[in-house]
Design a protein around this motif. Structure first.
Motif, PDB file in Angstrom:
ATOM      1  N   ASP A 297      27.645  14.738  12.164  1.00 35.28           N
ATOM      2  CA  ASP A 297      28.747  15.288  11.359  1.00 35.28           C
ATOM      3  C   ASP A 297      29.537  16.331  12.151  1.00 35.28           C
ATOM      4  O   ASP A 297      30.779  16.348  12.104  1.00 35.28           O
ATOM      5  N   ALA A 298      28.810  17.201  12.858  1.00 34.62           N
ATOM      6  CA  ALA A 298      29.493  18.224  13.647  1.00 34.62           C
ATOM      7  C   ALA A 298      30.311  17.579  14.765  1.00 34.62           C
ATOM      8  O   ALA A 298      31.413  18.030  15.083  1.00 34.62           O
ATOM      9  N   HIS A 300      31.684  14.579  14.663  1.00 32.29           N
ATOM     10  CA  HIS A 300      32.862  13.978  14.023  1.00 32.29           C
ATOM     11  C   HIS A 300      33.943  15.028  13.787  1.00 32.29           C
ATOM     12  O   HIS A 300      35.125  14.807  14.065  1.00 32.29           O
ATOM     13  N   ASP A 301      33.540  16.196  13.292  1.00 35.42           N
ATOM     14  CA  ASP A 301      34.515  17.263  13.041  1.00 35.42           C
ATOM     15  C   ASP A 301      35.139  17.749  14.348  1.00 35.42           C
ATOM     16  O   ASP A 301      36.345  18.024  14.406  1.00 35.42           O
ATOM     17  N   PHE A 302      34.329  17.861  15.382  1.00 36.21           N
ATOM     18  CA  PHE A 302      34.860  18.316  16.675  1.00 36.21           C
ATOM     19  C   PHE A 302      35.904  17.338  17.197  1.00 36.21           C
ATOM     20  O   PHE A 302      36.978  17.747  17.666  1.00 36.21           O
ATOM     21  N   ASN A 303      35.615  16.042  17.144  1.00 34.18           N
ATOM     22  CA  ASN A 303      36.565  15.039  17.622  1.00 34.18           C
ATOM     23  C   ASN A 303      37.861  15.063  16.828  1.00 34.18           C
ATOM     24  O   ASN A 303      38.960  14.947  17.381  1.00 34.18           O
ATOM     25  N   ALA A 304      37.726  15.206  15.504  1.00 33.54           N
ATOM     26  CA  ALA A 304      38.918  15.224  14.660  1.00 33.54           C
ATOM     27  C   ALA A 304      39.780  16.449  14.938  1.00 33.54           C
ATOM     28  O   ALA A 304      41.015  16.370  14.958  1.00 33.54           O
ATOM     29  N   ASN A 305      39.148  17.584  15.180  1.00 32.36           N
ATOM     30  CA  ASN A 305      39.892  18.825  15.391  1.00 32.36           C
ATOM     31  C   ASN A 305      40.505  18.923  16.786  1.00 32.36           C
ATOM     32  O   ASN A 305      41.480  19.655  16.981  1.00 32.36           O
ATOM     33  N   GLY A 335      30.035   8.398  12.840  1.00 36.60           N
ATOM     34  CA  GLY A 335      31.028   9.462  12.877  1.00 36.60           C
ATOM     35  C   GLY A 335      32.215   9.102  13.739  1.00 36.60           C
ATOM     36  O   GLY A 335      33.357   9.405  13.402  1.00 36.60           O
ATOM     37  N   THR A 339      36.468   8.766  13.388  1.00 33.96           N
ATOM     38  CA  THR A 339      37.372   9.418  14.334  1.00 33.96           C
ATOM     39  C   THR A 339      38.349   8.424  14.933  1.00 33.96           C
ATOM     40  O   THR A 339      39.542   8.708  15.079  1.00 33.96           O
ATOM     41  N   ASP A 342      41.104   7.749  12.612  1.00 34.27           N
ATOM     42  CA  ASP A 342      42.096   8.829  12.641  1.00 34.27           C
ATOM     43  C   ASP A 342      43.037   8.681  13.829  1.00 34.27           C
ATOM     44  O   ASP A 342      44.252   8.872  13.716  1.00 34.27           O
TER      45      ASP A 342
END
Length: 351
Positions: A297-298, A300-305, A335, A339, A342
């Motif tokens: 999850d972390a 996935h968030d890093f890639n999106a941000n 995850g 990404t 997106d």
């Protein structure tokens, strides 16, 4: 005669080597083993100075000058002994300070400490041998490594570990060498002389070291390595991206074993302009159990941000996880799929 042929060989030198090893964290037996390798060279050096000095003292010196003469000779002998045997001392480093690669070229030895998964690694070092860490960097050329290993072989040295890579047009070589104490100085001199050879001089650093763990060392991997994974990342390059990625790994309590990064230009489909894209790869690990779902999850968030594609793919199961447990690669793929969606919405085509 008693002083030179009985006191020094049987008392002075054994006490010197034993005390030197004990002070540096070794044992008396280690010191005596080193003395057994060096005694011929040490005694010849001793006699070359003290025998002529004693003859001069008792033959030509007036009575009131004999004590100053002996004191001066003793000072000179202390300097010679310090040059011969004191320069190879190994000062123990704090495990955390040892990882400060920027502070000293020799402090990267913590990598060697952590290669194993237990407090006392299975690989064995001969404690009667001298160990030296060699770092060489300069303009890369064919035969660069061969020249170094030639000097090692000619001095009966042994290469225990070696890492070589290129940074731009520069070549970097790091080697852990082992040799008999009697040939260590000659090997150091031969390798150092490479800095003056060739049309493109190189920078050479040779540092004595103690690569094995002592009983008081507490490596981070003392309880075993719980997680090991390959790291891959790519995406549009921008300032601060490496900082953000390494901060993410640190926040996840992941240790970087190896890491490389480079950039290249990519032409976008349907566009004339090019884009600078980074590529990173490496190996990370953890000394504690890893929550794979939370890490995915972390990630996935890093890639999106950060508008990048980062993968952390486990290469072996966590010992604390049953064989039927999920692997990170499956979690990370879930995850990353989100990404990639997106990125596709933003006009990229990622399969």
């Amino acid at each position: 005669v008693l002083d030179q042929f009985v006191h020094h060989p049987l008392a002075y030198f054994p006490a010197f080597y034993s005390l030197k090893e004990v002070v540096n964290g070794g044992s008396i037996s280690d010191g005596l083993a080193k003395y057994s390798k060096n005694y011929q060279e040490d005694l010849v050096a001793l006699w070359k100075l003290w025998v002529p000095s004693t003859i001069i003292n008792f033959t030509f010196m007036p009575m009131h000058m004999r004590i100053p003469w002996v004191a001066t000779t003793s000072l000179l002998w202390t300097c010679i002994l310090s040059y011969m045997r004191g320069g190879d001392d190994v000062m123990p480093l704090d495990p955390d300070e040892a990882m400060n690669i920027g502070g000293s070229q020799g402090r990267a030895l913590k990598e060697t400490y952590d290669l194993g998964v237990s407090a006392k690694p299975e690989y064995s070092y001969d404690k009667t041998k001298e160990h030296q860490l060699v770092t060489i960097n300069g303009r890369d050329r064919i035969g660069f490594i061969q020249e170094v290993t030639q000097q090692v072989a000619e001095n009966a040295g042994n290469v225990l570990d070696v890492k070589a890579y290129k940074v731009g047009r520069e070549g970097v070589l790091i080697m852990l060498l082992e040799s008999d104490p009697s040939t260590a100085k000659a090997m150091r001199k031969s390798i150092t002389s490479l800095s003056q050879k060739g049309s493109a001089p190189v920078q050479v650093s040779v540092q004595s070291t103690q690569p094995w763990l002592s009983d008081t060392d507490s490596p981070r991997c003392k309880d075993g390595i719980a997680f090991t994974a390959h790291l891959k990342a790519t995406g549009p390059d921008r300032p601060g991206l490496l900082r953000d990625l390494t901060r993410f790994l640190s926040d996840q309590n992941l240790d970087i074993m190896s890491f490389s990064c480079n950039q290249h230009l990519v032409r976008q489909p349907g566009h004339e302009e090019t884009q600078n894209v980074f590529q990173m790869s490496g190996v990370v690990r953890s000394f504690e159990a890893v929550d794979r779902s939370a890490l995915a999850d972390a990630l996935h968030d890093f890639n999106a941000n950060h508008n990048c594609r980062t993968q952390i793919v486990e290469v072996e199961d966590d010992p604390a996880t049953p064989p039927s447990g999920p692997r990170l690669s499956a979690e990370a793929s879930h995850g990353l799929t989100a990404t990639w969606r997106d990125l596709n919405r933003r006009g990229c085509h990622v399969a």
